[in-house]
Enzyme design. Structure first.
Site, PDB file in Angstrom:
ATOM      1  N   GLY A 217     -25.071   2.401   0.792  1.00 33.52           N
ATOM      2  CA  GLY A 217     -23.790   3.704  -0.376  1.00 33.52           C
ATOM      3  C   GLY A 217     -24.295   3.403  -1.415  1.00 33.52           C
ATOM      4  O   GLY A 217     -24.168   1.860  -1.952  1.00 33.52           O
TER       5      GLY A 217
ATOM      6  N   LYS B 243       0.468  -1.581   0.140  1.00 39.29           N
ATOM      7  CA  LYS B 243       0.038  -0.005  -0.060  1.00 39.29           C
ATOM      8  C   LYS B 243       0.483   1.729  -0.130  1.00 39.29           C
ATOM      9  O   LYS B 243       1.975   0.967  -0.038  1.00 39.29           O
ATOM     10  CB  LYS B 243      -0.965   0.181   0.843  1.00 39.29           C
ATOM     11  CG  LYS B 243      -2.247   0.676   1.142  1.00 39.29           C
ATOM     12  CD  LYS B 243      -3.054   0.149   0.172  1.00 39.29           C
ATOM     13  CE  LYS B 243      -4.351   0.866  -0.112  1.00 39.29           C
ATOM     14  NZ  LYS B 243      -5.414  -0.430  -0.241  1.00 39.29           N
TER      15      LYS B 243
ATOM     16  N   GLY C 209     -22.174   4.531  -4.347  1.00 41.89           N
ATOM     17  CA  GLY C 209     -20.666   5.343  -5.104  1.00 41.89           C
ATOM     18  C   GLY C 209     -20.679   3.759  -5.878  1.00 41.89           C
ATOM     19  O   GLY C 209     -21.306   3.241  -6.247  1.00 41.89           O
ATOM     20  N   ASN C 210     -19.050   4.235  -6.467  1.00 43.90           N
ATOM     21  CA  ASN C 210     -18.483   2.563  -6.866  1.00 43.90           C
ATOM     22  C   ASN C 210     -19.083   1.406  -6.659  1.00 43.90           C
ATOM     23  O   ASN C 210     -19.603   0.789  -7.714  1.00 43.90           O
ATOM     24  CB  ASN C 210     -17.345   2.409  -7.112  1.00 43.90           C
ATOM     25  CG  ASN C 210     -16.382   1.923  -8.648  1.00 43.90           C
ATOM     26  OD1 ASN C 210     -16.412   0.495  -7.674  1.00 43.90           O
ATOM     27  ND2 ASN C 210     -16.432   2.387  -9.389  1.00 43.90           N
ATOM     28  N   ALA C 211     -19.341   1.069  -5.750  1.00 41.30           N
ATOM     29  CA  ALA C 211     -19.625  -0.164  -5.033  1.00 41.30           C
ATOM     30  C   ALA C 211     -20.869  -0.736  -4.785  1.00 41.30           C
ATOM     31  O   ALA C 211     -20.800  -2.115  -5.698  1.00 41.30           O
ATOM     32  CB  ALA C 211     -18.686  -0.497  -3.642  1.00 41.30           C
ATOM     33  N   GLY C 212     -21.981   0.031  -4.241  1.00 35.12           N
ATOM     34  CA  GLY C 212     -23.076   0.173  -4.366  1.00 35.12           C
ATOM     35  C   GLY C 212     -24.339   0.583  -5.946  1.00 35.12           C
ATOM     36  O   GLY C 212     -24.877  -0.842  -5.620  1.00 35.12           O
TER      37      GLY C 212
HETATM   38  P1  NAD Z   1     -17.781   6.004  -3.425  1.00 38.18           P
HETATM   39  O1  NAD Z   1     -17.237   6.899  -2.689  1.00 38.18           O
HETATM   40  O2  NAD Z   1     -17.508   5.703  -5.272  1.00 38.18           O
HETATM   41  O3  NAD Z   1     -18.638   5.802  -3.218  1.00 38.18           O
HETATM   42  C1  NAD Z   1     -19.630   6.103  -1.196  1.00 38.18           C
HETATM   43  C2  NAD Z   1     -20.655   6.300  -1.412  1.00 38.18           C
HETATM   44  O4  NAD Z   1     -21.294   6.067  -0.012  1.00 38.18           O
HETATM   45  C3  NAD Z   1     -21.218   7.200  -1.271  1.00 38.18           C
HETATM   46  O5  NAD Z   1     -22.564   6.678  -2.412  1.00 38.18           O
HETATM   47  C4  NAD Z   1     -21.171   8.069  -0.150  1.00 38.18           C
HETATM   48  O6  NAD Z   1     -22.684   8.584  -0.437  1.00 38.18           O
HETATM   49  C5  NAD Z   1     -21.814   7.387   0.382  1.00 38.18           C
HETATM   50  N1  NAD Z   1     -21.635   7.063   1.980  1.00 38.18           N
HETATM   51  C6  NAD Z   1     -20.836   7.845   2.890  1.00 38.18           C
HETATM   52  N2  NAD Z   1     -20.880   8.618   3.687  1.00 38.18           N
HETATM   53  C7  NAD Z   1     -22.402   7.316   4.137  1.00 38.18           C
HETATM   54  C8  NAD Z   1     -23.109   6.960   5.202  1.00 38.18           C
HETATM   55  N3  NAD Z   1     -22.619   7.525   6.257  1.00 38.18           N
HETATM   56  N4  NAD Z   1     -24.059   6.555   5.074  1.00 38.18           N
HETATM   57  C9  NAD Z   1     -24.498   5.841   3.714  1.00 38.18           C
HETATM   58  N5  NAD Z   1     -23.571   6.216   2.462  1.00 38.18           N
HETATM   59  C10 NAD Z   1     -22.758   6.622   2.564  1.00 38.18           C
HETATM   60  O7  NAD Z   1     -16.625   4.887  -3.020  1.00 38.18           O
HETATM   61  P2  NAD Z   1     -16.646   2.822  -3.133  1.00 38.18           P
HETATM   62  O8  NAD Z   1     -15.754   3.027  -4.171  1.00 38.18           O
HETATM   63  O9  NAD Z   1     -17.607   2.817  -3.812  1.00 38.18           O
HETATM   64  O10 NAD Z   1     -15.949   2.606  -2.214  1.00 38.18           O
HETATM   65  C11 NAD Z   1     -17.250   1.673  -0.678  1.00 38.18           C
HETATM   66  C12 NAD Z   1     -16.366   1.061   0.250  1.00 38.18           C
HETATM   67  O11 NAD Z   1     -16.151  -0.411  -0.901  1.00 38.18           O
HETATM   68  C13 NAD Z   1     -14.794   1.207   1.056  1.00 38.18           C
HETATM   69  O12 NAD Z   1     -15.322   1.291   1.873  1.00 38.18           O
HETATM   70  C14 NAD Z   1     -14.523   0.459  -0.127  1.00 38.18           C
HETATM   71  O13 NAD Z   1     -13.018   0.604   0.491  1.00 38.18           O
HETATM   72  C15 NAD Z   1     -14.889  -0.363   0.232  1.00 38.18           C
HETATM   73  N6  NAD Z   1     -13.937  -1.093  -1.457  1.00 38.18           N
HETATM   74  C16 NAD Z   1     -14.228  -0.375  -2.683  1.00 38.18           C
HETATM   75  C17 NAD Z   1     -13.249  -0.757  -3.907  1.00 38.18           C
HETATM   76  C18 NAD Z   1     -14.073  -0.352  -5.294  1.00 38.18           C
HETATM   77  O14 NAD Z   1     -13.464  -1.028  -6.159  1.00 38.18           O
HETATM   78  N7  NAD Z   1     -14.952   0.533  -5.303  1.00 38.18           N
HETATM   79  C19 NAD Z   1     -12.356  -1.762  -4.120  1.00 38.18           C
HETATM   80  C20 NAD Z   1     -13.184  -2.562  -2.457  1.00 38.18           C
HETATM   81  C21 NAD Z   1     -13.685  -1.722  -1.244  1.00 38.18           C
END
Ligand code: NAD
Length: 425
Positions: free
Chosen positions: A227, A115, A229-232
């Protein structure tokens, strides 16, 4: 040895690296791990701290601090993201590098864990400053990077453009293009198809396999996603497309929406894109994030922040399956409560390992200079995730532990075996 020193201390709750060590200690105790191998696995093998002079737009030079931790490369080159964050600390980077080691091992890709990060606030930097900072990092850290040594990727506040600048700087230093040094690149510079939704896609494979084990048909199962974002967002879309589930609730940082009849993922994605939030989606009622976690649904997908399911709300969670796409959404106290309630938890570093798996595929394609079509990537990802899911499930049965402890045991044992075979301890 100091194996138990961090466990249970107050400090362990606040220092992420001490927390990572405590998690390893638990797995080591279950496995009866050799004390010398355990001692080796408690610390990073290598780390580098650098000062990065960057010419700012106003002509002054500012010095930024950067890190790279190569936690363990017994199974292959280290792999892990680069974060640009004002609160970055070496202990956080160490912890994240340790977790990458276990994540790569649990999906059985031939990589170790690393990392990196730079202490900075990207919102205060112009594009030109960001580019010069990214290139400065590679000029300092590039000497310990490479497809055979250590391969970064995007993470918090870093993106494919930053990866492109870094891959270019590295290639300039090498005197030839060397795309395999970094993953998460734009497609035109050797990125992989399917990388964009790989994390959610891998999570869907885990949900499918969990439902099979539990003897439930996923079609029509209700899902709540915290959530968007990308994952949700991709989980909502792929859940409907691949598993036929009914997404009834989603949320973001501003709150959540619910409709018992189901929310159409494509429409809510469009609504969020247009308005910046899921709130106000036509025909849905507004709910809080707390309501969403405690909703009567079949599947709960935390895809936002850490510590969301905790000692206060775990006993109210009603889902049958929790698929942790977020990192660290469940506290250790909550884990115990969920396990006793018989809820099937798919732990984070298994459930969200689809992203790093496709990053590994990107490295393989770069090495060959031959690129797979989307179907091939999807098939190979599905195969890897299915195997990993069952390895963890079987370990949980055999060792009579919860799925998170089982995932640690599978991963730690694999790294420990490589350490022993290589004669390191
Ligand atoms: P992102 O920034 O694209 O999305 C995060 C989402 O969470 C946003 O919609 C934001 O509005 C929402 N959010 C923030 N605070 C919140 C709350 N209190 N309640 C509800 N929703 C809330 O991030 P992402 O890339 O989707 O990552 C989300 C999680 O998944 C993180 O824990 C990240 O470490 C994990 N993750 C992501 C990836 C990836 O490829 N994107 C890979 C491994 C792990």
């Amino acid at each position: 040895m100091k194996a138990s020193s961090a466990s249970g201390s107050e400090d362990a709750q606040f220092n992420p690296f001490h927390m990572a060590q405590a998690q390893l200690d638990t797995a080591a105790a279950i496995l009866g791990l050799d004390p010398q191998i355990h001692a080796l696995l408690r610390e990073p093998l290598r780390e580098m701290q650098v000062s990065l002079p960057v010419r700012m737009d106003d002509g002054t030079v500012r010095i930024f601090k950067g890190f790279r931790v190569q936690y363990n490369d017994a199974r292959g080159p280290t792999k892990g993201g680069l974060r640009f964050h004002p609160d970055e600390t070496i202990d956080l980077v160490r912890a994240l590098a340790a977790w990458m080691t276990w994540k790569c091992a649990v999906v059985d890709i031939p990589l170790g864990g690393g990392k990196g990060g730079i202490i900075c606030n990207t919102r205060e930097l112009s594009q030109g400053e960001l580019e010069r900072l990214s290139r400065a990092y590679i000029r300092q850290v590039g000497r310990i990077l490479g497809p055979e040594m250590d391969v970064p990727a995007p993470d918090m506040y870093t993106n494919p453009q930053i990866m492109a600048w870094m891959a270019d700087e590295y290639s300039v230093l090498q005197g030839h293009n060397d795309w395999g040094v970094i993953t998460g690149k734009p497609l035109i510079m050797g990125g992989s198809k399917v990388r964009e939704d790989a994390t959610a896609r891998g999570g869907m494979t885990c949900i499918r396999e969990a439902a099979r084990l539990l003897g439930i048909d996923t079609r029509g199962m209700t899902v709540a996603i915290q959530g968007f974002g990308n994952a949700g967002r991709h989980a909502a879309r792929l859940g409907e497309e691949l598993l036929g589930v009914k997404v009834v609730a989603v949320s973001d940082s501003q709150g959540g929406v619910y409709n018992a009849a189901g929310l159409v993922p494509a429409e809510i994605i469009t609504h969020k894109r247009a308005t910046g939030t899921v709130l106000g989606f036509p025909g849905a009622e507004t709910i809080s994030n707390e309501d969403l976690l405690q909703m009567e649904v079949d599947i709960l997908i935390p895809a936002a922040l850490e510590n969301q399911i905790n000692a206060h709300n775990a006993s109210h969670v009603q889902a049958r399956i929790i698929a942790e796409l977020a990192n660290g959404p469940t506290t250790p106290e909550a884990d115990e409560i969920l396990y006793k309630k018989g809820i099937y938890v798919i732990p984070d570093f298994l459930c969200n390992a689809g992203g790093v798996t496709v990053s590994y595929f990107e490295m393989v394609q770069n090495a060959y200079g031959y690129y797979w079509n989307a179907e091939t990537v999807k098939e190979r990802l599905d195969e890897k995730m299915t195997e990993a899911f069952h390895a963890v499930h079987e370990a949980a049965q055999k060792l009579d532990v919860n799925n998170r402890q089982a995932a640690y045991c599978v991963a730690v044992q694999r790294v420990a075996d490589a350490v022993r075979l290589r004669g390191w301890a």
